[in-house]
Design a protein around this motif. Structure first.
Motif, PDB file in Angstrom:
ATOM      1  N   ASN A 100      10.759  -0.128   5.668  1.00  0.00           N
ATOM      2  CA  ASN A 100      10.182  -0.339   4.335  1.00  0.00           C
ATOM      3  C   ASN A 100       9.425   0.897   3.856  1.00  0.00           C
ATOM      4  OD1 ASN A 100      10.648  -3.368   3.747  1.00  0.00           O
ATOM      5  ND2 ASN A 100       9.820  -3.373   5.824  1.00  0.00           N
ATOM      6  N   THR A 101       9.107   1.803   4.768  1.00  0.00           N
ATOM      7  CA  THR A 101       8.406   3.029   4.405  1.00  0.00           C
ATOM      8  C   THR A 101       9.337   4.240   4.388  1.00  0.00           C
ATOM      9  OG1 THR A 101       7.709   3.469   6.694  1.00  0.00           O
ATOM     10  CG2 THR A 101       6.236   2.130   5.333  1.00  0.00           C
ATOM     11  N   ALA A 102      10.648   3.991   4.319  1.00  0.00           N
ATOM     12  CA  ALA A 102      11.616   5.096   4.218  1.00  0.00           C
ATOM     13  C   ALA A 102      11.470   5.768   2.853  1.00  0.00           C
ATOM     14  CB  ALA A 102      13.035   4.568   4.399  1.00  0.00           C
ATOM     15  N   TYR A 103      11.431   7.075   2.847  1.00  0.00           N
ATOM     16  CA  TYR A 103      11.241   7.824   1.603  1.00  0.00           C
ATOM     17  C   TYR A 103      12.289   8.925   1.465  1.00  0.00           C
ATOM     18  CZ  TYR A 103       8.795  11.077   4.750  1.00  0.00           C
ATOM     19  OH  TYR A 103       8.474  11.915   5.776  1.00  0.00           O
ATOM     20  N   ASN A 104      12.462   9.408   0.253  1.00  0.00           N
ATOM     21  CA  ASN A 104      13.449  10.446  -0.030  1.00  0.00           C
ATOM     22  C   ASN A 104      12.894  11.831   0.272  1.00  0.00           C
ATOM     23  OD1 ASN A 104      15.349   8.606  -1.087  1.00  0.00           O
ATOM     24  ND2 ASN A 104      14.449   8.737  -3.127  1.00  0.00           N
ATOM     25  N   PRO A 105      13.769  12.767   0.673  1.00  0.00           N
ATOM     26  CA  PRO A 105      13.354  14.173   0.719  1.00  0.00           C
ATOM     27  C   PRO A 105      12.922  14.623  -0.678  1.00  0.00           C
ATOM     28  CG  PRO A 105      15.514  13.852   1.752  1.00  0.00           C
ATOM     29  CD  PRO A 105      15.175  12.581   1.062  1.00  0.00           C
ATOM     30  N   TYR A 106      12.023  15.579  -0.737  1.00  0.00           N
ATOM     31  CA  TYR A 106      11.570  16.060  -2.044  1.00  0.00           C
ATOM     32  C   TYR A 106      12.714  16.642  -2.874  1.00  0.00           C
ATOM     33  CZ  TYR A 106       6.483  15.460  -1.772  1.00  0.00           C
ATOM     34  OH  TYR A 106       5.217  14.944  -1.763  1.00  0.00           O
ATOM     35  N   CYS A 107      13.748  17.156  -2.225  1.00  0.00           N
ATOM     36  CA  CYS A 107      14.856  17.733  -3.003  1.00  0.00           C
ATOM     37  C   CYS A 107      15.667  16.665  -3.726  1.00  0.00           C
ATOM     38  CB  CYS A 107      15.748  18.616  -2.154  1.00  0.00           C
ATOM     39  SG  CYS A 107      15.829  18.226  -0.445  1.00  0.00           S
ATOM     40  N   ASP A 162       0.834  -1.205   0.000  1.00  0.00           N
ATOM     41  CA  ASP A 162       0.000   0.000   0.000  1.00  0.00           C
ATOM     42  C   ASP A 162       0.867   1.252   0.000  1.00  0.00           C
ATOM     43  OD1 ASP A 162      -2.291  -1.519  -0.008  1.00  0.00           O
ATOM     44  OD2 ASP A 162      -2.646  -1.347   2.156  1.00  0.00           O
ATOM     45  N   PHE A 163       1.953   1.234   0.770  1.00  0.00           N
ATOM     46  CA  PHE A 163       2.866   2.372   0.826  1.00  0.00           C
ATOM     47  C   PHE A 163       3.435   2.687  -0.555  1.00  0.00           C
ATOM     48  CE2 PHE A 163       7.404   3.571   1.003  1.00  0.00           C
ATOM     49  CZ  PHE A 163       7.302   4.817   1.587  1.00  0.00           C
ATOM     50  N   GLN A 164       3.899   1.666  -1.252  1.00  0.00           N
ATOM     51  CA  GLN A 164       4.488   1.876  -2.571  1.00  0.00           C
ATOM     52  C   GLN A 164       3.456   2.387  -3.572  1.00  0.00           C
ATOM     53  OE1 GLN A 164       6.560  -1.689  -3.797  1.00  0.00           O
ATOM     54  NE2 GLN A 164       7.842  -1.742  -1.950  1.00  0.00           N
TER      55      GLN A 164
END
Length: 200
Positions: A162-169, A28-30
């Motif tokens: 598993n829900t680690a995400y990148n900064p928008y930059c 779901d996260f992806q």
């Protein structure tokens, strides 16, 4: 998921627009992230990158990266200005320290709370966990990644890498992103969550 609020501090209304192609993703996260990145009203991608966007690169879900960390609250911390990729200096406070085992080693990470989001209805308890690890600059974004956390329960807080995400930059330099404090460096490979963005 509230990852975009670190940058906008605004509530976004979910759109129900029909998609011509199925949204890719194993979890779901992806699927949620891919849907948001395809949506022009939410996507941090530059127009040229969004037009050909089919999905972010993720590590495969791995339950060993879902950890139950012991949590120590640090109620007497003094709020501070967190450095960002621009001149913006948002106020944060150290909320507590999470201690957990990963890859056979014990690790600690500081968890923060945004002084701005504390005053946003529905986000009073929102917790921000930025971290660095040894994959940065290789398979993951060089500036580290972020996690959103729920408040601890009975001295335990769940951290799902598993829900680690990148900064928008990582996608567009126009955004102002908190810089991960050096004390939140993990001397281990965290092969979970979003990988580095490869724009074509």
């Amino acid at each position: 998921m509230k990852y975009f609020l670190n940058f906008f501090l605004l509530l976004s209304v979910l759109s129900c627009s029909q998609k011509k192609q199925p949204i890719l993703g194993d979890t779901d996260f992806q699927r949620k992230m891919n849907a948001d990145f395809k949506d022009a009203s939410k996507s941090p991608l530059k127009d040229k990158d969004r037009k050909g966007f089919t999905g972010l690169d993720f590590f495969k879900f791995d339950s060993s990266y879902v950890v139950q960390a012991s949590f120590e609250r640090t109620p007497d911390e003094v709020p501070f200005k967190m450095k960002t990729t621009t001149d913006r200096m948002p106020m944060y406070v150290k909320y507590g320290v999470a201690t957990f085992e990963l890859e056979g080693q014990e690790h600690q990470l500081n968890i923060y709370q945004s002084m701005d989001l504390m005053n946003e209805e529905g986000f009073e308890d929102y917790l921000f966990l930025p971290f660095l690890d040894t994959t940065n600059g290789e398979s993951t974004y060089g500036g580290g990644r972020y996690l959103d956390c729920e408040p601890p329960t009975n001295g335990v807080i769940e951290i799902d890498f598993n829900t680690a995400y990148n900064p928008y930059c990582a996608y567009n330099e126009k955004y102002s992103c908190p810089i991960v404090p050096r004390e939140n460096y993990l001397e281990v490979k965290v092969e979970a969550g979003v990988k580095a963005f490869q724009n074509h």
